[in-house]
Design a protein around this motif. Structure first.
Motif: not given
Lengths: 492, 156
Positions: A1-5, A107-111, A121-125, A130-131
């Motif tokens: 699993m990955k961590r945030l920035h 910030q990447l938000k998944l709606e 929301a992935l706060q923050f990468i 994100a792209l």
């Protein structure tokens, strides 16, 4: 699993700073020995609590995106795990404000189509990450759908290829962009009352900064104003008013340029993508199949220069979709009409059906009633010369007339168009098959005149979802009801 | 179109009376604590509260009769329609395909009268658009069950 920035920790500590620094400062500023100790304790609190919490939160927040779902694990003591199937994701928004830009995080938000609680929301990468995620999910979603076209999750059908009314599905081309010159013009014509209010508020602050209330200087100023005669006072006051207006106008230009810098709109695979902003960059996605209505807006000044804006209301659940999304913030009418034709294969109706002329009478009586109440109370408190305000009656009548002229509606094809507004004008177009409920409303006064108000409710978020056609003839209302009903079941 | 169960008038009456009892008591307290000690005014103590209560009683006698008279609901081929209002008349229609979920609710007063409310939710911005009060409980449940089959699974 990955961590945030990792910069997330720095960001959290900076953003959280006011929470502990302001009370610390307040205590520090009225020092006494006891409070100095408190200040020290608060500083310590920041060190031993706030920073470790940010670090631990970072440490325990993990995410993973695989073929079918997004998994997010979080929580220091209370562990949380959230799993979002990729097919449920509707919108992927990337947002970055100024500080985040400096720290190179985003910030990447998944709606999703559920309620707000099922969002993530992935706060923050990092921006690149994100792209990548956006592209990955987009691609995966399509492959899932092409394999099993129906019943992915509890019978919800997902159609990535939008309804037949949407053209140009394959192109990823930019379909609209705001040039710097246009952007400047936009700012110049904006004149938002909010900015004006804010500026006047700021000016009211200037006084205690410029002069100390106790100083001699302040007394001089008071003497100076006291010595002025009427004309001079009017002159100084108008200078002040002009100053407020000019600075707020300039501020609005700056704010507008900052917000809509490099605005661009792209259409790809049935989704509109917007990206804009200078200090904070916003990238939004609007799925056209969730469209509820679109609104063409202008005001009197903008209309004089033939400038309009277009926004889209989508079925909203998430906090992101509360506001209608600007698709074209500012452009010539012709260009917008062309755009609407390209995206929706639809032409705005040329002429609309007016509402009942009796509406003028009703609106005038209503306005005059409130005016009279205000007038009588003014006369009661300030004396008979307040009767001058009675001169406003013809203006009220004219305003009622303008309201009547600016209202209209029509059914054109499978869409309903509703126009309104004297100063702020709008034309809203609703696809009839998106209507949720239809309501005819008659107050006791409307019944005397044989008028009715129609409310058409859609699933758009907030008040924008409810569109009313005020004061039309009751027979027209019944006819409209019939027409909408037959169109609705026809297009379903 | 169908009418409600006449017993609903009683529920409305009790509701109106309770509301006006609350208003007049609230005013009585305000008068006692705030107005009388501070302001000289020539209105006898409690008169306004009494008038409020009297008005509430009259209102409770008259209004439910008319409210009942104008309340109509109908389940048609593919939509549900309600019509109500004494002063402001409202007609609301919702196509079956737009129904999100349906509730049957009973307040204490409803239970005492063996009645229930049927609430129909759409995805519209207004939320609960259709609320039919004063239906016999079994009738409301039957209605809910027959409408349930028509609930849409379509996205919007």
């Amino acid at each position: 699993m990955k961590r945030l920035h990792p910069n997330t920790i720095i960001y959290r500590v900076i953003v959280g700073a006011p929470n502990y620094l302001i009370p610390a400062y307040l205590i520090y500023s009225n020092q006494s020995r006891y409070e100095e100790k408190l200040f020290f304790i608060l500083g310590l609190f920041a060190l031993i609590f706030v920073i470790p919490v940010a670090v631990l939160n970072y440490y325990f927040f993990k995410y993973e995106i695989n073929e079918t779902e997004v998994t997010i694990k979080s929580g220091i003591f209370a562990k949380k795990q959230r799993v979002i199937p990729l097919s449920k994701i509707q919108n992927i928004n990337i947002e970055q404000n100024f500080l985040q830009k400096i720290l190179r995080i985003t910030q990447l938000k998944l709606e999703t189509a559920g309620d707000a609680t099922s969002e993530a929301a992935l706060q923050f990468i990092s921006y690149k990450e994100a792209l990548n995620i956006q592209d990955y999910i987009q691609a995966k979603k399509e492959s899932i759908i092409s394999k099993e076209p129906i019943d992915i999750i509890d019978g919800t059908t997902l159609e990535v290829v939008p309804a037949a009314s949407i053209n140009a599905v394959e192109t990823t081309d930019e379909i609209f962009k705001l040039s710097n010159r246009e952007l400047l013009r936009f700012g110049m014509l904006r004149f938002r009352p909010v900015v004006l209010l804010f500026m006047s508020w700021l000016y009211s602050f200037a006084q205690p900064f410029l002069f100390n209330n106790d100083s001699e200087e302040f007394d001089h100023i008071i003497d100076f104003f006291a010595s002025l005669n009427g004309t001079e006072l009017v002159f100084y006051l108008s200078v002040l008013v002009v100053a407020v207006i000019v600075t707020s106008w300039l501020a609005d230009i700056v704010l507008t340029v900052n917000r809509y810098y490099k605005f661009s709109l792209r259409l790809a695979k049935g989704k509109l993508h917007t990206s804009f902003g200078f200090t904070s960059t916003k990238r939004g996605t609007i799925p056209l199949k969730r469209l509820q209505s679109l609104t063409l807006r202008t005001n009197v000044i903008k209309k004089y220069f033939d400038f309009y804006s277009l926004d889209i209301q989508t079925a909203g659940f998430g906090e992101n979709s509360v506001k209608p999304e600007a698709v074209v913030p500012f452009s010539k009418k012709e260009k917008i009409l062309k755009l609407i034709e390209d995206i929706f294969d639809f032409q705005l109706p040329d002429s609309l059906k007016g509402i009942s002329p009796l509406s003028v009478r009703r609106a005038f009586i209503k306005l005059a009633f409130f005016h009279t109440v205000v007038l009588t109370s003014l006369v009661y408190f300030f004396g008979y010369y307040m009767f001058v305000i009675a001169l406003f009656y013809p203006i009220l009548y004219y305003y009622a007339h303008l309201r009547f002229v600016n209202r209209g509606y029509i059914i054109s094809g499978d869409k309903l168009a509703v126009k309104q507004g004297v100063w702020f004008k709008s034309l809203t177009v609703i696809p009839i098959r998106k209507i949720q409920t239809f309501r005819i409303h008659q107050t006791i006064f409307q019944r005397r005149l044989g008028l009715a108000t129609i409310n058409v409710d859609t699933a758009a978020a907030g008040i924008t979802g409810d569109i009313s056609i005020i004061d039309i003839d009751l027979r027209d209302a019944a006819r409209l009801n019939q027409d909408i009903k037959s169109k609705f079941f026809e297009t379903l | 179109m169908n009418q409600l169960d006449p017993a609903v008038k009683n529920i409305w009456r009790i509701n109106i009376i309770m509301r006006y009892v609350f208003y007049s008591l609230a005013f009585l307290v305000v008068e006692w604590l705030l107005i009388s000690p501070n302001i000289v005014w020539n209105v006898p103590f409690g008169l306004i509260s009494a008038l409020l209560f009297a008005f509430g009683l009259t209102w409770a006698v008259i209004i439910p009769i008319y409210r009942y008279k104008y309340w109509r609901f109908a389940i048609e081929d593919n939509e549900i329609r309600i019509k109500y209002g004494v002063f402001t008349r409202v007609t609301t229609t919702a196509p079956f395909v737009r129904i999100q979920h349906i509730d049957v609710q009973q307040s204490i007063l409803d239970r005492m009268h063996g009645l229930a409310k049927l609430i129909i939710y759409t995805a519209g911005s207004r939320g609960a658009d259709i609320l039919i009060p004063g239906l016999p409980l079994e009738y409301a449940e039957d209605m809910r069950d027959s409408l349930k089959d028509l609930i849409s699974t379509e996205e919007f």
